[in-house]
Design a protein around this motif. Structure first.
Motif, PDB file in Angstrom:
ATOM      1  N   ASN A 103       0.812  -1.232   0.000  1.00 26.25           N
ATOM      2  CA  ASN A 103       0.000   0.000   0.000  1.00 26.25           C
ATOM      3  C   ASN A 103       0.839   1.272   0.000  1.00 26.25           C
ATOM      4  N   LYS A 104       2.110   1.171  -0.386  1.00 27.17           N
ATOM      5  CA  LYS A 104       2.964   2.337  -0.514  1.00 27.17           C
ATOM      6  C   LYS A 104       3.159   2.663  -1.989  1.00 27.17           C
ATOM      7  N   VAL A 105       3.334   3.960  -2.268  1.00 25.08           N
ATOM      8  CA  VAL A 105       3.509   4.398  -3.652  1.00 25.08           C
ATOM      9  C   VAL A 105       4.802   3.829  -4.215  1.00 25.08           C
ATOM     10  N   VAL A 106       4.724   3.301  -5.436  1.00 24.55           N
ATOM     11  CA  VAL A 106       5.896   2.746  -6.109  1.00 24.55           C
ATOM     12  C   VAL A 106       6.629   3.864  -6.829  1.00 24.55           C
ATOM     13  N   VAL A 144      -5.100  -1.834 -16.857  1.00 32.53           N
ATOM     14  CA  VAL A 144      -3.969  -0.920 -16.741  1.00 32.53           C
ATOM     15  C   VAL A 144      -2.686  -1.668 -17.058  1.00 32.53           C
ATOM     16  N   ALA A 145      -1.684  -0.952 -17.556  1.00 30.29           N
ATOM     17  CA  ALA A 145      -0.340  -1.501 -17.768  1.00 30.29           C
ATOM     18  C   ALA A 145       0.663  -0.564 -17.110  1.00 30.29           C
ATOM     19  N   VAL A 146       1.764  -1.110 -16.668  1.00 34.43           N
ATOM     20  CA  VAL A 146       2.810  -0.307 -16.025  1.00 34.43           C
ATOM     21  C   VAL A 146       4.140  -0.654 -16.665  1.00 34.43           C
ATOM     22  N   ASP A 147       5.177   0.097 -16.321  1.00 35.21           N
ATOM     23  CA  ASP A 147       6.501  -0.221 -16.844  1.00 35.21           C
ATOM     24  C   ASP A 147       7.068  -1.420 -16.090  1.00 35.21           C
ATOM     25  N   PRO A 148       7.977  -2.183 -16.709  1.00 36.79           N
ATOM     26  CA  PRO A 148       8.505  -3.402 -16.079  1.00 36.79           C
ATOM     27  C   PRO A 148       9.135  -3.177 -14.712  1.00 36.79           C
ATOM     28  N   SER A 149       9.856  -2.054 -14.547  1.00 36.28           N
ATOM     29  CA  SER A 149      10.506  -1.790 -13.267  1.00 36.28           C
ATOM     30  C   SER A 149       9.479  -1.593 -12.160  1.00 36.28           C
ATOM     31  N   ILE A 171      -8.195   3.819  -6.618  1.00 35.71           N
ATOM     32  CA  ILE A 171      -9.001   3.077  -7.586  1.00 35.71           C
ATOM     33  C   ILE A 171      -8.341   1.725  -7.824  1.00 35.71           C
ATOM     34  N   THR A 172      -9.071   0.793  -8.371  1.00 39.09           N
ATOM     35  CA  THR A 172      -8.544  -0.542  -8.656  1.00 39.09           C
ATOM     36  C   THR A 172      -8.690  -0.848 -10.142  1.00 39.09           C
ATOM     37  N   LYS A 173      -7.693  -1.518 -10.693  1.00 35.73           N
ATOM     38  CA  LYS A 173      -7.682  -1.936 -12.093  1.00 35.73           C
ATOM     39  C   LYS A 173      -7.032  -3.312 -12.195  1.00 35.73           C
ATOM     40  N   LYS A 174      -7.291  -3.987 -13.290  1.00 33.12           N
ATOM     41  CA  LYS A 174      -6.643  -5.267 -13.545  1.00 33.12           C
ATOM     42  C   LYS A 174      -5.340  -5.020 -14.303  1.00 33.12           C
ATOM     43  N   LEU A 175      -4.244  -5.543 -13.767  1.00 35.92           N
ATOM     44  CA  LEU A 175      -2.938  -5.358 -14.395  1.00 35.92           C
ATOM     45  C   LEU A 175      -2.794  -6.368 -15.535  1.00 35.92           C
ATOM     46  N   VAL A 176      -2.812  -5.867 -16.776  1.00 40.66           N
ATOM     47  CA  VAL A 176      -2.829  -6.765 -17.940  1.00 40.66           C
ATOM     48  C   VAL A 176      -1.501  -6.828 -18.682  1.00 40.66           C
ATOM     49  N   GLY A 177      -0.559  -5.927 -18.379  1.00 39.26           N
ATOM     50  CA  GLY A 177       0.699  -5.975 -19.110  1.00 39.26           C
ATOM     51  C   GLY A 177       1.710  -4.960 -18.624  1.00 39.26           C
ATOM     52  N   THR A 178       2.888  -5.045 -19.207  1.00 40.36           N
ATOM     53  CA  THR A 178       3.930  -4.048 -18.974  1.00 40.36           C
ATOM     54  C   THR A 178       4.310  -3.435 -20.318  1.00 40.36           C
ATOM     55  N   ALA A 179       4.685  -2.168 -20.287  1.00 38.24           N
ATOM     56  CA  ALA A 179       5.051  -1.461 -21.510  1.00 38.24           C
ATOM     57  C   ALA A 179       6.119  -0.432 -21.196  1.00 38.24           C
ATOM     58  N   ALA A 180       6.866  -0.066 -22.197  1.00 37.92           N
ATOM     59  CA  ALA A 180       7.928   0.937 -22.024  1.00 37.92           C
ATOM     60  C   ALA A 180       8.243   1.542 -23.379  1.00 37.92           C
ATOM     61  N   TRP A 181       8.910   2.682 -23.360  1.00 38.49           N
ATOM     62  CA  TRP A 181       9.330   3.316 -24.602  1.00 38.49           C
ATOM     63  C   TRP A 181      10.439   2.499 -25.244  1.00 38.49           C
ATOM     64  N   GLY A 182      10.357   2.336 -26.545  1.00 40.20           N
ATOM     65  CA  GLY A 182      11.352   1.540 -27.267  1.00 40.20           C
ATOM     66  C   GLY A 182      12.723   2.152 -27.247  1.00 40.20           C
ATOM     67  N   SER A 183      12.821   3.443 -26.871  1.00 38.62           N
ATOM     68  CA  SER A 183      14.118   4.113 -26.816  1.00 38.62           C
ATOM     69  C   SER A 183      14.996   3.577 -25.700  1.00 38.62           C
ATOM     70  N   GLY A 184      14.408   2.831 -24.763  1.00 40.33           N
ATOM     71  CA  GLY A 184      15.211   2.248 -23.696  1.00 40.33           C
ATOM     72  C   GLY A 184      14.880   2.816 -22.342  1.00 40.33           C
ATOM     73  N   GLY A 185      15.925   3.279 -21.629  1.00 40.45           N
ATOM     74  CA  GLY A 185      15.765   3.727 -20.251  1.00 40.45           C
ATOM     75  C   GLY A 185      14.826   4.900 -20.104  1.00 40.45           C
ATOM     76  N   SER A 186      14.236   5.008 -18.934  1.00 40.47           N
ATOM     77  CA  SER A 186      13.315   6.115 -18.637  1.00 40.47           C
ATOM     78  C   SER A 186      13.847   6.978 -17.502  1.00 40.47           C
ATOM     79  N   TYR A 191       5.805   4.582 -15.131  1.00 37.07           N
ATOM     80  CA  TYR A 191       4.759   4.795 -16.136  1.00 37.07           C
ATOM     81  C   TYR A 191       3.516   3.973 -15.810  1.00 37.07           C
ATOM     82  N   VAL A 192       2.352   4.602 -16.037  1.00 38.07           N
ATOM     83  CA  VAL A 192       1.064   3.923 -15.900  1.00 38.07           C
ATOM     84  C   VAL A 192       0.285   4.196 -17.183  1.00 38.07           C
ATOM     85  N   PHE A 193      -0.161   3.141 -17.860  1.00 38.56           N
ATOM     86  CA  PHE A 193      -0.848   3.281 -19.141  1.00 38.56           C
ATOM     87  C   PHE A 193      -2.308   2.836 -19.025  1.00 38.56           C
ATOM     88  N   PHE A 194      -3.205   3.649 -19.603  1.00 39.64           N
ATOM     89  CA  PHE A 194      -4.634   3.349 -19.624  1.00 39.64           C
ATOM     90  C   PHE A 194      -5.136   3.339 -21.069  1.00 39.64           C
TER      91      PHE A 194
END
Length: 337
Positions: A103-106, A144-149, A171-186, A191-194
């Motif tokens: 329950n802590k912010v990532v 929802v999707a988040v970054d792998p890290s 709020i609550t969502k179902k975590l369906v995947g991970t995504a990131a920019w193809g450029s590499g590091g962030s 990141y949180v994607f909707f």
């Protein structure tokens, strides 16, 4: 034995002094290259946004319930000559946070948390845009999707129901995947994607549209010419800016920020070098004084004054060379860490 110990301490002084300096320069260089790669890899060929908000310095938050791009506007942009594709974008920083299983912010401290709708629009010069790394992209309002890290740090797994802090509410969502920019590091950003609908509800006050648009220009087309044509097609209150101009603005602001880091780390590196110089001079003075009998014996055996001096200088150069090489390697290791 005392001579060898003092020589080793002299070499260690050189190693530490060079390591601090090379580490500081390498670290700031790595940061600059990282931010440049991110800038180049997350900006489209042409960016369409509310007038006056394209600058990195802008602190104005437009009222997107009154000023936004509609699907019809995006279709009109797609019809401009020289445009290969266009996508509506919704992005906000530090508005939505993923909560871990504790329950802590990532990823709260340091880099920002960026919430966005999921799009597949390429970045500038047709570089990969947002890519799915595992699972799938969010397509409904309960996904929802988040970054792998962030996924790794959160304690969740794909398919879990996750909690998010959005505009002060949980709020609550179902975590369906991970995504990131193809450029590499962030650079540590979370990141949180909707899907588009959810992103507009959470980030735009429910406005049925997009904050901005990312436009990909056909290969071989003049980006500046296409930018002018897109600018003529967007509604009042919006402007089109070529990606290289936005990238230059970001680079200038980041370089100014990096100047402070360079100065801050450079001061410590300079102090360490000055201290190292004092230690080396004092140590070699003691070494020469300690070896006075040995050097006198060399003279007695026929060695000239120049030969004796050259032997001492050679010893100093060898110590500096070996210590410098090791120091550069240690500095790169420290910067990597």
């Amino acid at each position: 034995m005392g001579h060898k110990v003092r020589l080793l301490l002299s070499a260690l002084s050189v190693v530490l002094g060079i390591a601090f300096l090379s580490g500081a320069l390498t670290f700031t260089g790595m940061l600059s290259n990282t931010f440049a790669a991110i800038t180049q890899g997350t900006i489209a060929d042409v960016s369409v946004g509310v007038k006056g908000t394209q600058s990195i310095d802008s602190v104005v938050t437009p009222d997107y319930t009154k000023n936004h791009l509609t699907n019809a506007d995006i279709d009109r942009i797609r019809g401009v000559a020289g445009v290969e594709s266009a996508s509506g974008q919704i992005t906000q920083m530090n508005t939505v946070y993923l909560l871990g299983t504790n329950n802590k912010v990532v990823g709260m401290a340091g880099p920002p948390s960026i919430a966005s709708n999921f799009t597949t629009e390429p970045a500038m010069n047709h570089k990969p845009g947002i890519e799915v790394r595992s699972g799938q992209a969010p397509t409904t309002d309960d996904e929802v999707a988040v970054d792998p890290s962030s996924l790794e740090r959160s304690g969740y797994h794909l398919g879990d129901t996750v909690k998010l802090l959005a505009n002060g509410q949980t709020i609550t969502k179902k975590l369906v995947g991970t995504a990131a920019w193809g450029s590499g590091g962030s650079a540590g950003a979370a990141y949180v994607f909707f899907d588009d609908v959810t992103a507009s509800q959470l980030l735009m006050g429910g406005a049925p549209g997009y904050m901005q648009a990312a436009v990909t220009v056909k290969a071989g087309s003049d980006v500046d010419a296409v930018t002018k044509a897109v600018a003529a097609a967007v509604p009042d209150g919006f402007e089109a800016v070529p990606g290289h101009q936005v990238a230059d603005q970001l680079k200038t602001a980041l370089d100014q920020a990096m100047d402070f880091v360079n100065i801050f780390l450079g001061v410590f590196a300079a102090i360490s070098l000055v201290v190292a110089c004092f230690l080396i001079v004092n140590t070699f003075s003691m070494l020469v004084a300690q070896r006075s009998r040995e050097l006198a014996l060399y003279r007695a055996l026929g060695a000239s004054r120049g030969q004796v001096a050259r032997s001492v200088i050679f010893e100093a150069l060898l110590t500096g060379l070996v210590g410098g090489v090791i120091g550069v390697g240690l500095g790169a290791f420290l910067a990597y860490g």
